[in-house]
Write an enzyme that holds these catalytic residues in place. Structure first.
Site, PDB file in Angstrom:
ATOM      1  N   SER A 149     -48.806 -15.663  16.643  1.00 54.98           N
ATOM      2  CA  SER A 149     -47.151 -15.935  16.216  1.00 54.98           C
ATOM      3  C   SER A 149     -46.535 -14.799  16.249  1.00 54.98           C
ATOM      4  CB  SER A 149     -47.786 -16.812  15.413  1.00 54.98           C
ATOM      5  OG  SER A 149     -46.054 -17.521  15.008  1.00 54.98           O
ATOM      6  N   TYR A 173     -49.258 -18.029   5.824  1.00 57.69           N
ATOM      7  CA  TYR A 173     -49.237 -17.954   7.308  1.00 57.69           C
ATOM      8  C   TYR A 173     -49.149 -17.142   8.503  1.00 57.69           C
ATOM      9  CZ  TYR A 173     -48.815 -19.735  12.293  1.00 57.69           C
ATOM     10  OH  TYR A 173     -48.735 -20.213  13.437  1.00 57.69           O
ATOM     11  N   LYS A 177     -51.734 -14.763  10.083  1.00 60.01           N
ATOM     12  CA  LYS A 177     -52.525 -13.967  12.242  1.00 60.01           C
ATOM     13  C   LYS A 177     -52.327 -12.828  11.799  1.00 60.01           C
ATOM     14  CE  LYS A 177     -51.460 -17.732  14.027  1.00 60.01           C
ATOM     15  NZ  LYS A 177     -52.395 -18.954  14.948  1.00 60.01           N
TER      16      LYS A 177
END
Length: 374
Positions: A149, A173, A177
């Site tokens: 991402s 989050y 990643k």
């Protein structure tokens, strides 16, 4: 007489989700892969896969071969990545070397939620990914395309953002990643049998132009475009859209994001799988580790207010909005520099914002209740 090679078995995690279903559709169009989808349906429905398979069958030529017909079938398995015994059972079904590669899409993905339940995000996104890699290794499956991402960049020092930008995610989050990218990189460094590509998504939007498959998040949409689509169709009853801040250093003060059509994004996964083939130009002749990361974006930013206006044109809905305070974790501008992906993978994202909004509205207006309404 030459025999046509058999289809390669490719496992797609999170196959029933928005990204996963469109990736599977594009993989099936190549007629080179047999797709195995695993999903726990936390934020998706099995109906998506049935529709993908139907789309693929409808597009077959009348004189399709048995192999081409086989490519439209999806081995759809209900499986939770956080339960290694379930994942191992899928690999045991196909045996050692039976699965050629993995496209790892499944993850929790809400930035705001990740700040509230970080342990849940680390367990689901990081621990489960490590377990998946261990099982892949056990079954001689050592090719992975990983869904990363643009959040890995945090607040980037330069716009547009090249892949060489330092990784400094702001949210749990985004940090998950970065962690999984690091694990895959380290794994590829440690063992030359491994090949990995991380695809750093910017903002996928739109749907298949048929309106047959699209984005159907459970509960209230966390992303702007599906929220606007559901407002226009009456599924989300909010009379006023909340815009988080208009004092950013952007042309109209609202946050800028790089939107690309979901089918263009999906094509990037096909190109990445091609790059993991033996003798691919990206890895051939190299002595260093077989790992690379690529941005998948258009390289063109759009502000929140520009998106609202584009959806107003597509839907005819008169959106009302109010400006409220900034939201924690929001970055002013996330616009990709996609030059490396274009140069090395042949990646392009030609479809414009108007097309994305039109295709999104076509999906939403035909499926006001999403897959659950069929």
């Amino acid at each position: 007489m030459t025999t046509k090679p058999a289809l390669k078995n490719v496992l797609v995690t999170g196959g029933a989700g928005y990204i996963g279903s469109h990736v599977i559709y594009v993989l099936q169009k190549t007629r080179r892969y047999k797709v195995i989808s695993i999903d726990n349906y936390h934020n998706s429905l099995p109906a998506a896969l049935a529709r993908v398979s139907q789309l693929s069958k409808d597009e077959l030529p009348e004189n399709a071969t048995a192999l081409e017909r086989e490519s439209t079938e999806i081995d759809s398995i209900s499986c939770d990545l956080t339960k290694p015994e379930q994942v191992r059972a899928v690999f045991e079904k196909y045996g050692k070397g039976g699965i050629w590669g993995v496209v790892h899409i499944a993850a929790y993905k809400a930035v705001g939620e990740s700040t509230e339940v970080p342990l849940t995000y680390y367990a689901n996104n990081v621990s489960a990914s490590i377990s998946l890699l261990q099982i892949m290794n056990e079954f001689d499956c050592r090719r992975i395309v990983y869904s990363s991402s643009a959040t890995v960049y945090g607040t980037p020092p330069t716009i547009p953002i090249p892949e060489t930008t330092r990784l400094q995610a702001d949210s749990p989050y985004g940090k998950t990643k970065v962690m999984v990218e690091t694990v895959i990189d380290d794994l590829c460094q440690s063992d030359s049998k491994w090949r990995g590509i991380s695809l750093r998504y910017f903002n996928p939007a739109g749907a298949h132009p048929s309106g047959f498959i699209g984005e159907d998040p459970r509960g209230r949409p966390g992303n702007l475009l599906p929220l606007l689509a559901q407002m226009a169709v009456g599924r989300v009853k909010d009379p006023v859209l909340k815009v988080f801040g208009n004092d950013y250093p952007t042309p109209d003060g609202t946050c800028v994001r790089d939107y690309l059509h979901v089918l263009d994004l999906a094509s990037g996964h096909c190109l990445a799988l091609d790059a993991l083939e033996e003798g691919s130009s990206i890895f051939s002749g190299k002595t260093e580790a077989f790992y690379k990361a690529y941005n998948l974006g258009k390289g063109k930013g759009m502000s929140v207010l520009q998106i609202v206006e584009a959806m107003r044109k597509a839907t005819g809905f008169d959106y009302k909005y109010e400006i409220i305070g900034r939201r924690r974790g929001d970055v002013p501008d996330l616009t990709a520099d996609p030059a490396l992906a274009e140069k090395e993978l042949g990646f392009k994202a030609p479809q414009d914002l108007e097309t994305m909004c039109r295709d999104l509205w076509n999906w939403q207006s035909k499926n006001p209740l999403g897959y659950g309404g069929q």
